[in-house]
Design a protein around this motif. Structure first.
Motif, PDB file in Angstrom:
ATOM      1  N   GLY A   1      -3.012   9.058 -17.664  1.00  0.00           N
ATOM      2  CA  GLY A   1      -3.892  10.138 -18.153  1.00  0.00           C
ATOM      3  C   GLY A   1      -4.758  10.684 -17.027  1.00  0.00           C
ATOM      4  N   ALA A   2      -5.287   9.782 -16.204  1.00  0.00           N
ATOM      5  CA  ALA A   2      -6.149  10.211 -15.091  1.00  0.00           C
ATOM      6  C   ALA A   2      -5.353  11.020 -14.071  1.00  0.00           C
ATOM      7  N   LEU A   3      -4.155  10.547 -13.744  1.00  0.00           N
ATOM      8  CA  LEU A   3      -3.324  11.297 -12.792  1.00  0.00           C
ATOM      9  C   LEU A   3      -3.020  12.686 -13.344  1.00  0.00           C
ATOM     10  N   ALA A   4      -2.789  12.758 -14.653  1.00  0.00           N
ATOM     11  CA  ALA A   4      -2.419  14.047 -15.268  1.00  0.00           C
ATOM     12  C   ALA A   4      -3.522  15.096 -15.107  1.00  0.00           C
ATOM     13  N   VAL A   5      -4.788  14.674 -15.235  1.00  0.00           N
ATOM     14  CA  VAL A   5      -5.866  15.675 -15.178  1.00  0.00           C
ATOM     15  C   VAL A   5      -6.113  16.194 -13.758  1.00  0.00           C
ATOM     16  N   THR A   6      -5.532  15.529 -12.769  1.00  0.00           N
ATOM     17  CA  THR A   6      -5.771  15.969 -11.382  1.00  0.00           C
ATOM     18  C   THR A   6      -4.821  17.099 -10.966  1.00  0.00           C
TER      19      THR A   6
ATOM     20  N   PRO B   1      -1.808  12.597 -33.789  1.00  0.00           N
ATOM     21  CA  PRO B   1      -2.067  13.694 -34.733  1.00  0.00           C
ATOM     22  C   PRO B   1      -2.176  15.053 -34.038  1.00  0.00           C
ATOM     23  N   ASN B   2      -2.796  15.119 -32.888  1.00  0.00           N
ATOM     24  CA  ASN B   2      -2.764  16.320 -32.050  1.00  0.00           C
ATOM     25  C   ASN B   2      -2.764  17.602 -32.879  1.00  0.00           C
ATOM     26  N   VAL B   3      -3.632  17.645 -33.871  1.00  0.00           N
ATOM     27  CA  VAL B   3      -3.563  18.722 -34.865  1.00  0.00           C
ATOM     28  C   VAL B   3      -4.918  19.410 -34.974  1.00  0.00           C
TER      29      VAL B   3
ATOM     30  N   GLU C   1     -14.155  24.133 -22.571  1.00  0.00           N
ATOM     31  CA  GLU C   1     -13.351  24.405 -23.774  1.00  0.00           C
ATOM     32  C   GLU C   1     -12.223  25.357 -23.410  1.00  0.00           C
ATOM     33  N   ARG C   2     -11.186  25.401 -24.257  1.00  0.00           N
ATOM     34  CA  ARG C   2     -10.036  26.253 -23.948  1.00  0.00           C
ATOM     35  C   ARG C   2      -9.775  27.254 -25.066  1.00  0.00           C
ATOM     36  N   ASP C   3      -9.409  28.479 -24.709  1.00  0.00           N
ATOM     37  CA  ASP C   3      -8.901  29.455 -25.681  1.00  0.00           C
ATOM     38  C   ASP C   3      -7.397  29.543 -25.487  1.00  0.00           C
TER      39      ASP C   3
ATOM     40  N   GLY D   1     -12.499   7.144 -21.395  1.00  0.00           N
ATOM     41  CA  GLY D   1     -11.505   6.071 -21.429  1.00  0.00           C
ATOM     42  C   GLY D   1     -10.751   5.984 -22.743  1.00  0.00           C
ATOM     43  N   ALA D   2     -10.379   4.764 -23.132  1.00  0.00           N
ATOM     44  CA  ALA D   2      -9.558   4.570 -24.322  1.00  0.00           C
ATOM     45  C   ALA D   2      -9.769   3.169 -24.881  1.00  0.00           C
ATOM     46  N   SER D   3      -9.440   3.010 -26.164  1.00  0.00           N
ATOM     47  CA  SER D   3      -9.614   1.704 -26.815  1.00  0.00           C
ATOM     48  C   SER D   3      -8.378   1.386 -27.651  1.00  0.00           C
TER      49      SER D   3
ATOM     50  N   ASP E   1      -7.165  19.989 -14.546  1.00  0.00           N
ATOM     51  CA  ASP E   1      -6.591  20.593 -15.753  1.00  0.00           C
ATOM     52  C   ASP E   1      -6.282  19.472 -16.749  1.00  0.00           C
ATOM     53  N   PRO E   2      -7.079  19.358 -17.818  1.00  0.00           N
ATOM     54  CA  PRO E   2      -6.887  18.231 -18.739  1.00  0.00           C
ATOM     55  C   PRO E   2      -5.691  18.372 -19.681  1.00  0.00           C
ATOM     56  N   THR E   3      -5.091  19.558 -19.784  1.00  0.00           N
ATOM     57  CA  THR E   3      -4.008  19.737 -20.764  1.00  0.00           C
ATOM     58  C   THR E   3      -2.840  18.811 -20.420  1.00  0.00           C
ATOM     59  N   GLY E   4      -2.399  18.054 -21.423  1.00  0.00           N
ATOM     60  CA  GLY E   4      -1.254  17.160 -21.228  1.00  0.00           C
ATOM     61  C   GLY E   4      -1.653  15.723 -20.914  1.00  0.00           C
ATOM     62  N   ALA E   5      -2.942  15.481 -20.652  1.00  0.00           N
ATOM     63  CA  ALA E   5      -3.366  14.101 -20.333  1.00  0.00           C
ATOM     64  C   ALA E   5      -3.052  13.156 -21.487  1.00  0.00           C
ATOM     65  N   GLY E   6      -3.313  13.632 -22.712  1.00  0.00           N
ATOM     66  CA  GLY E   6      -3.078  12.798 -23.888  1.00  0.00           C
ATOM     67  C   GLY E   6      -1.597  12.459 -24.041  1.00  0.00           C
ATOM     68  N   ASP E   7      -0.732  13.405 -23.691  1.00  0.00           N
ATOM     69  CA  ASP E   7       0.715  13.164 -23.828  1.00  0.00           C
ATOM     70  C   ASP E   7       1.195  12.171 -22.767  1.00  0.00           C
TER      71      ASP E   7
ATOM     72  N   LEU F   1      -7.228   4.693 -29.421  1.00  0.00           N
ATOM     73  CA  LEU F   1      -8.134   5.837 -29.485  1.00  0.00           C
ATOM     74  C   LEU F   1      -8.378   6.395 -28.089  1.00  0.00           C
ATOM     75  N   LYS F   2      -8.004   7.672 -27.897  1.00  0.00           N
ATOM     76  CA  LYS F   2      -8.203   8.338 -26.602  1.00  0.00           C
ATOM     77  C   LYS F   2      -9.593   8.965 -26.587  1.00  0.00           C
ATOM     78  N   ARG F   3     -10.328   8.706 -25.505  1.00  0.00           N
ATOM     79  CA  ARG F   3     -11.709   9.181 -25.444  1.00  0.00           C
ATOM     80  C   ARG F   3     -11.946  10.064 -24.221  1.00  0.00           C
ATOM     81  N   GLY F   4     -10.929  10.750 -23.746  1.00  0.00           N
ATOM     82  CA  GLY F   4     -11.082  11.642 -22.601  1.00  0.00           C
ATOM     83  C   GLY F   4     -11.657  10.914 -21.401  1.00  0.00           C
ATOM     84  N   ALA F   5     -12.674  11.511 -20.774  1.00  0.00           N
ATOM     85  CA  ALA F   5     -13.278  10.915 -19.577  1.00  0.00           C
ATOM     86  C   ALA F   5     -14.047   9.630 -19.889  1.00  0.00           C
TER      87      ALA F   5
ATOM     88  N   ALA G   1      -1.619   3.339 -19.149  1.00  0.00           N
ATOM     89  CA  ALA G   1      -1.747   4.619 -19.855  1.00  0.00           C
ATOM     90  C   ALA G   1      -2.961   5.389 -19.323  1.00  0.00           C
ATOM     91  N   ALA G   2      -4.075   4.674 -19.108  1.00  0.00           N
ATOM     92  CA  ALA G   2      -5.281   5.327 -18.576  1.00  0.00           C
ATOM     93  C   ALA G   2      -5.010   5.884 -17.177  1.00  0.00           C
ATOM     94  N   ALA G   3      -4.204   5.166 -16.398  1.00  0.00           N
ATOM     95  CA  ALA G   3      -3.851   5.653 -15.061  1.00  0.00           C
ATOM     96  C   ALA G   3      -3.008   6.927 -15.180  1.00  0.00           C
TER      97      ALA G   3
HETATM   98  P1  ATP Z   1      -4.741  16.652 -24.492  1.00  0.00           P
HETATM   99  O1  ATP Z   1      -4.620  17.034 -25.961  1.00  0.00           O
HETATM  100  O2  ATP Z   1      -5.582  17.602 -23.700  1.00  0.00           O
HETATM  101  O3  ATP Z   1      -3.422  16.357 -23.842  1.00  0.00           O
HETATM  102  P2  ATP Z   1      -6.027  14.276 -25.588  1.00  0.00           P
HETATM  103  O4  ATP Z   1      -7.279  14.812 -26.209  1.00  0.00           O
HETATM  104  O5  ATP Z   1      -4.914  13.867 -26.490  1.00  0.00           O
HETATM  105  O6  ATP Z   1      -5.527  15.254 -24.429  1.00  0.00           O
HETATM  106  P3  ATP Z   1      -7.605  12.686 -23.775  1.00  0.00           P
HETATM  107  O7  ATP Z   1      -8.501  11.709 -24.449  1.00  0.00           O
HETATM  108  O8  ATP Z   1      -8.213  13.941 -23.245  1.00  0.00           O
HETATM  109  O9  ATP Z   1      -6.359  12.971 -24.726  1.00  0.00           O
HETATM  110  O10 ATP Z   1      -6.901  11.972 -22.525  1.00  0.00           O
HETATM  111  C1  ATP Z   1      -6.093  10.816 -22.681  1.00  0.00           C
HETATM  112  C2  ATP Z   1      -6.526   9.744 -21.710  1.00  0.00           C
HETATM  113  O11 ATP Z   1      -6.395  10.245 -20.361  1.00  0.00           O
HETATM  114  C3  ATP Z   1      -7.973   9.297 -21.847  1.00  0.00           C
HETATM  115  O12 ATP Z   1      -8.099   8.288 -22.843  1.00  0.00           O
HETATM  116  C4  ATP Z   1      -8.274   8.787 -20.436  1.00  0.00           C
HETATM  117  O13 ATP Z   1      -7.794   7.463 -20.268  1.00  0.00           O
HETATM  118  C5  ATP Z   1      -7.466   9.745 -19.562  1.00  0.00           C
HETATM  119  N1  ATP Z   1      -8.324  10.872 -19.159  1.00  0.00           N
HETATM  120  C6  ATP Z   1      -8.530  12.040 -19.822  1.00  0.00           C
HETATM  121  N2  ATP Z   1      -9.425  12.819 -19.174  1.00  0.00           N
HETATM  122  C7  ATP Z   1      -9.790  12.134 -18.064  1.00  0.00           C
HETATM  123  C8  ATP Z   1     -10.682  12.389 -16.978  1.00  0.00           C
HETATM  124  N3  ATP Z   1     -11.395  13.533 -16.884  1.00  0.00           N
HETATM  125  N4  ATP Z   1     -10.807  11.451 -16.016  1.00  0.00           N
HETATM  126  C9  ATP Z   1     -10.103  10.303 -16.058  1.00  0.00           C
HETATM  127  N5  ATP Z   1      -9.246  10.001 -17.054  1.00  0.00           N
HETATM  128  C10 ATP Z   1      -9.080  10.892 -18.057  1.00  0.00           C
END
Ligand code: ATP
Length: 316
Positions: A285-290, A166-168, A101-103, A231-233, A252-258, A225-229, A281-283
């Motif tokens: 997002g994955a690159l972003a978290v690295t 929504p990012n809210v 989690e992040r503060d 995946g997505a639908s 660092d997951p910040t910015g993956a969603g963007d 729908l973004k589902r973090g690790a 998009a999933a690629a």
């Molecule tokens: P943030 O607000 O932190 O920028 P978010 O909550 O809007 O992110 P996430 O669901 O965390 O969005 O990430 C977007 C997409 O990036 C995910 O749907 C997934 O495809 C990819 N992703 C996120 N985290 C990971 C991870 N740990 N490993 C691989 N792919 C990831």
């Protein structure tokens, strides 16, 4: 090629180097990193080679300079990013906890971001836009909500489309008029990109499929729908596509969603099939978290294509 515009905050992010509980002691910090959700989104669009621009405001300081130079160098139109002589560029301090989690400590509303306003340069940019991306994090004051509504009307009047992440934070919903503003924006959006529980932000439904059906009934073309690790639908009422996450080591997951959203929207505007758009998009997002640093996670089209072609996905 279609031009994508966003309106909203530019900030720098400064990170604690060690995980822990907040900022109540002197800490070792790293940064400043260019940041701000709409800025990261536009930087990722620019790195894909798509025409794009940002309407924002920075102060006459190094933090503003850092962001402007990065966006400009990556190919974004920053003609509508004003420099407020009396303003200070926004900032966000972030520290990870051991559970991931992040503060945050934000200075956005009272920074130069609070001075984002309608301008000749902004209207000129909107009049060249084919698509507007709206982020919930940018709706921090009545005046910026009004500007974003104006931007939506202006782009849609030209036959343009709108995407909405929504990012809210839940507490933002208690701000006067916020729920109504979010509902209006959602109702006028073509693509909705919630992350996990944000799907239910404006819905009374308790099941995913009911919430998705409710949103599609509003006239939204696609829900992504973004589902973090996990995946997505993608859902458009006729087809449903799932894509697992690519297997990477999260730094660092910040910015993956963007990065994910920017890549999906760009691919969608280019007319790619949903499954292909979701994979790219999933690629992204994955690159972003690295990578450490929110905007450091954006990638070139070549890197995203190459990564996606490696076809290794996490088992979820
Ligand atoms: P943030 O607000 O932190 O920028 P978010 O909550 O809007 O992110 P996430 O669901 O965390 O969005 O990430 C977007 C997409 O990036 C995910 O749907 C997934 O495809 C990819 N992703 C996120 N985290 C990971 C991870 N740990 N490993 C691989 N792919 C990831």
């Amino acid at each position: 090629m279609k031009k994508i515009v966003a309106v909203g905050e530019i900030v720098v992010e400064i990170m604690a180097t060690e995980p822990g509980d907040g900022f109540r002691e002197p800490l070792s910090l790293i940064g400043p990193y260019p940041s701000g959700a709409p800025a990261i989104f536009i930087d990722q669009v620019a790195r894909l080679g798509q025409p794009c621009g940002l309407i924002s405001c920075v102060g006459p300081d190094d933090f503003g300079h850092l962001n402007m130079e990065r966006l400009r160098a990556d190919g974004a139109d920053v003609s509508a990013v004003t420099v407020a002589p009396e303003g200070v560029t926004g900032s966000a301090f972030v520290r990870y906890r051991s559970d991931g989690e992040r503060d945050f400590v934000f200075n956005i509303k009272h920074s130069a971001c609070g001075r984002i306003t309608r301008s000749t340069e902004g209207d000129r940019l909107l009049d060249s836009a084919d698509h507007l991306h709206v982020m919930g994090s940018s709706l921090f004051s009545e005046s910026i909500v009004a500007l974003i509504r104006h931007a939506m009307d202006r782009v849609k009047a030209r036959g343009g489309t709108v995407s909405f992440d929504p990012n809210v934070r839940k507490e933002m919903l208690t701000l006067s008029g916020m729920r109504a503003a979010l509902e209006t924006i959602l109702g006028e959006s073509d693509v909705f990109l919630p992350s996990g529980p944000e799907l239910f932000l404006l819905s009374t439904a308790t099941e995913e499929e009911d919430a998705i059906a409710e949103i599609l009934d509003l006239g939204v073309t696609a829900v992504v729908l973004k589902r973090g690790a996990d995946g997505a639908s993608y859902y458009d009422g006729e087809s449903t596509v799932h894509h697992p996450a690519f297997a990477v080591t999260e730094v660092d997951p910040t910015g993956a969603g963007d990065c994910f959203g920017a890549t999906f929207v760009t691919a969608w505007l280019r007319g790619l099939a949903p499954a292909r758009a979701l994979r790219l998009a999933a690629a992204a997002g994955a690159l972003a978290v690295t990578r450490k640093g929110p905007m450091e996670g954006t990638s070139t089209e070549h890197d995203i294509e190459t990564f996606a072609a490696r076809r290794h996905v996490a088992v979820t």
